[in-house]
Write a protein that holds these residues in place. Structure first.
Motif, PDB file in Angstrom:
ATOM      1  N   ALA A  74       0.834  -1.212   0.000  1.00 20.35           N
ATOM      2  CA  ALA A  74       0.000   0.000   0.000  1.00 20.35           C
ATOM      3  C   ALA A  74       0.864   1.255   0.000  1.00 20.35           C
ATOM      4  O   ALA A  74       0.559   2.227  -0.701  1.00 20.35           O
ATOM      5  N   ALA A  75       1.949   1.252   0.757  1.00 23.48           N
ATOM      6  CA  ALA A  75       2.845   2.416   0.792  1.00 23.48           C
ATOM      7  C   ALA A  75       3.437   2.686  -0.583  1.00 23.48           C
ATOM      8  O   ALA A  75       3.568   3.848  -0.990  1.00 23.48           O
ATOM      9  N   ASP A  76       3.777   1.625  -1.310  1.00 25.17           N
ATOM     10  CA  ASP A  76       4.294   1.812  -2.669  1.00 25.17           C
ATOM     11  C   ASP A  76       3.275   2.508  -3.550  1.00 25.17           C
ATOM     12  O   ASP A  76       3.628   3.295  -4.420  1.00 25.17           O
ATOM     13  N   ARG A  77       1.995   2.234  -3.325  1.00 25.17           N
ATOM     14  CA  ARG A  77       0.953   2.892  -4.121  1.00 25.17           C
ATOM     15  C   ARG A  77       0.755   4.343  -3.672  1.00 25.17           C
ATOM     16  O   ARG A  77       0.745   5.248  -4.480  1.00 25.17           O
ATOM     17  N   PHE A  78       0.576   4.545  -2.383  1.00 22.61           N
ATOM     18  CA  PHE A  78       0.239   5.880  -1.886  1.00 22.61           C
ATOM     19  C   PHE A  78       1.409   6.858  -1.916  1.00 22.61           C
ATOM     20  O   PHE A  78       1.201   8.066  -1.960  1.00 22.61           O
ATOM     21  N   TYR A  79       2.627   6.356  -1.872  1.00 26.02           N
ATOM     22  CA  TYR A  79       3.787   7.250  -1.889  1.00 26.02           C
ATOM     23  C   TYR A  79       4.590   7.140  -3.173  1.00 26.02           C
ATOM     24  O   TYR A  79       5.621   7.781  -3.318  1.00 26.02           O
ATOM     25  N   GLY A  80       4.121   6.340  -4.123  1.00 25.65           N
ATOM     26  CA  GLY A  80       4.844   6.114  -5.371  1.00 25.65           C
ATOM     27  C   GLY A  80       4.406   7.048  -6.480  1.00 25.65           C
ATOM     28  O   GLY A  80       3.762   8.086  -6.263  1.00 25.65           O
ATOM     29  N   ARG A  81       4.739   6.635  -7.701  1.00 25.04           N
ATOM     30  CA  ARG A  81       4.474   7.447  -8.892  1.00 25.04           C
ATOM     31  C   ARG A  81       3.008   7.781  -9.095  1.00 25.04           C
ATOM     32  O   ARG A  81       2.686   8.827  -9.620  1.00 25.04           O
ATOM     33  N   ARG A  82       2.133   6.880  -8.738  1.00 25.14           N
ATOM     34  CA  ARG A  82       0.708   7.079  -8.977  1.00 25.14           C
ATOM     35  C   ARG A  82      -0.041   7.478  -7.704  1.00 25.14           C
ATOM     36  O   ARG A  82      -1.219   7.179  -7.539  1.00 25.14           O
ATOM     37  N   SER A  83       0.626   8.161  -6.818  1.00 18.80           N
ATOM     38  CA  SER A  83       0.024   8.498  -5.524  1.00 18.80           C
ATOM     39  C   SER A  83      -1.250   9.331  -5.672  1.00 18.80           C
ATOM     40  O   SER A  83      -2.199   9.126  -4.918  1.00 18.80           O
ATOM     41  N   ARG A  84      -1.297  10.220  -6.632  1.00 22.45           N
ATOM     42  CA  ARG A  84      -2.511  11.045  -6.810  1.00 22.45           C
ATOM     43  C   ARG A  84      -3.725  10.189  -7.114  1.00 22.45           C
ATOM     44  O   ARG A  84      -4.811  10.421  -6.588  1.00 22.45           O
ATOM     45  N   LEU A  85      -3.545   9.206  -7.970  1.00 24.80           N
ATOM     46  CA  LEU A  85      -4.641   8.300  -8.315  1.00 24.80           C
ATOM     47  C   LEU A  85      -5.130   7.564  -7.067  1.00 24.80           C
ATOM     48  O   LEU A  85      -6.333   7.519  -6.798  1.00 24.80           O
ATOM     49  N   TRP A  86      -4.211   7.010  -6.289  1.00 28.21           N
ATOM     50  CA  TRP A  86      -4.589   6.237  -5.115  1.00 28.21           C
ATOM     51  C   TRP A  86      -5.247   7.106  -4.054  1.00 28.21           C
ATOM     52  O   TRP A  86      -6.237   6.698  -3.435  1.00 28.21           O
ATOM     53  N   PHE A  87      -4.738   8.311  -3.842  1.00 28.80           N
ATOM     54  CA  PHE A  87      -5.379   9.207  -2.877  1.00 28.80           C
ATOM     55  C   PHE A  87      -6.748   9.644  -3.372  1.00 28.80           C
ATOM     56  O   PHE A  87      -7.683   9.793  -2.582  1.00 28.80           O
ATOM     57  N   SER A  88      -6.901   9.837  -4.686  1.00 28.78           N
ATOM     58  CA  SER A  88      -8.216  10.194  -5.246  1.00 28.78           C
ATOM     59  C   SER A  88      -9.221   9.079  -5.022  1.00 28.78           C
ATOM     60  O   SER A  88     -10.357   9.323  -4.613  1.00 28.78           O
ATOM     61  N   LEU A  89      -8.785   7.844  -5.301  1.00 28.73           N
ATOM     62  CA  LEU A  89      -9.690   6.708  -5.088  1.00 28.73           C
ATOM     63  C   LEU A  89     -10.054   6.567  -3.615  1.00 28.73           C
ATOM     64  O   LEU A  89     -11.219   6.348  -3.278  1.00 28.73           O
ATOM     65  N   ALA A  90      -9.074   6.693  -2.747  1.00 31.61           N
ATOM     66  CA  ALA A  90      -9.345   6.574  -1.309  1.00 31.61           C
ATOM     67  C   ALA A  90     -10.277   7.683  -0.833  1.00 31.61           C
ATOM     68  O   ALA A  90     -11.167   7.448  -0.017  1.00 31.61           O
ATOM     69  N   GLY A  91     -10.107   8.878  -1.350  1.00 31.93           N
ATOM     70  CA  GLY A  91     -10.949   9.998  -0.952  1.00 31.93           C
ATOM     71  C   GLY A  91     -12.363   9.902  -1.494  1.00 31.93           C
ATOM     72  O   GLY A  91     -13.291  10.473  -0.930  1.00 31.93           O
ATOM     73  N   ALA A  92     -12.535   9.160  -2.584  1.00 29.54           N
ATOM     74  CA  ALA A  92     -13.843   9.086  -3.228  1.00 29.54           C
ATOM     75  C   ALA A  92     -14.673   7.886  -2.782  1.00 29.54           C
ATOM     76  O   ALA A  92     -15.824   7.776  -3.159  1.00 29.54           O
ATOM     77  N   SER A  93     -14.113   6.995  -1.997  1.00 28.94           N
ATOM     78  CA  SER A  93     -14.845   5.793  -1.620  1.00 28.94           C
ATOM     79  C   SER A  93     -14.915   5.645  -0.103  1.00 28.94           C
ATOM     80  O   SER A  93     -13.935   5.294   0.545  1.00 28.94           O
TER      81      SER A  93
END
Length: 149
Positions: free
Chosen positions: A92-111
């Protein structure tokens, strides 16, 4: 007395757990932050306690067998609940702090569902235990409010 500021400030990143990392070897077991903290949030106290329990058991087994290789400790950490949870947090850290962090934070914020599920899992409820990473992603994405994403 006047406070004297330090000549220089130093900061060191916390050592985080990564799957496959060595936490035990001949005559050595690592526990707590030395073995690796939660890569997502940096939490380490609860994991230190879990590492300590496993280390104490490994040391007792080693003393009885008079063999201090600690390969069993390495395996128990990696394949046990602590290693599985820390591996998932590293993923999860690789997703939230990696290259695509904006996408993952957007998804987390929208659900709201993803937020509730992630919080329950992080707090020890095994709501996602046994799910593949793809299953985890689909669980999180289901219920996303595309207006907010």
């Amino acid at each position: 007395l006047a406070a004297v500021p330090p000549a220089r400030w130093y900061a060191f990143p916390i050592h985080t757990y990564r799957p496959g990392a060595s936490v035990g070897g001949p005559n050595c077991v690592l526990v707590g932050d030395a073995a690796g903290a939660d890569a997502l949030l940096g939490e380490g106290i609860s994991f230190a306690l879990e590492y300590g329990i496993e280390a104490a058991q490994a040391i007792a087994r080693a003393r009885r067998a008079r063999a201090f290789e600690f390969a069993d400790y390495q395996r128990r950490i990696a394949s046990g609940p602590i290693g599985r949870k820390l591996a998932r947090l590293a993923w999860a850290a690789d997703r939230f702090y990696g290259r695509r962090s904006r996408l993952w934070f957007s998804l987390a914020g929208a659900s709201r569902r993803a937020q509730r599920t992630a919080l329950a899992w992080y707090n020890g409820l095994e709501v996602l235990e046994g799910k593949s990473r793809t299953g985890l992603i689909w669980s999180a994405v289901r219920g996303v409010d595309l207006q907010r994403a």
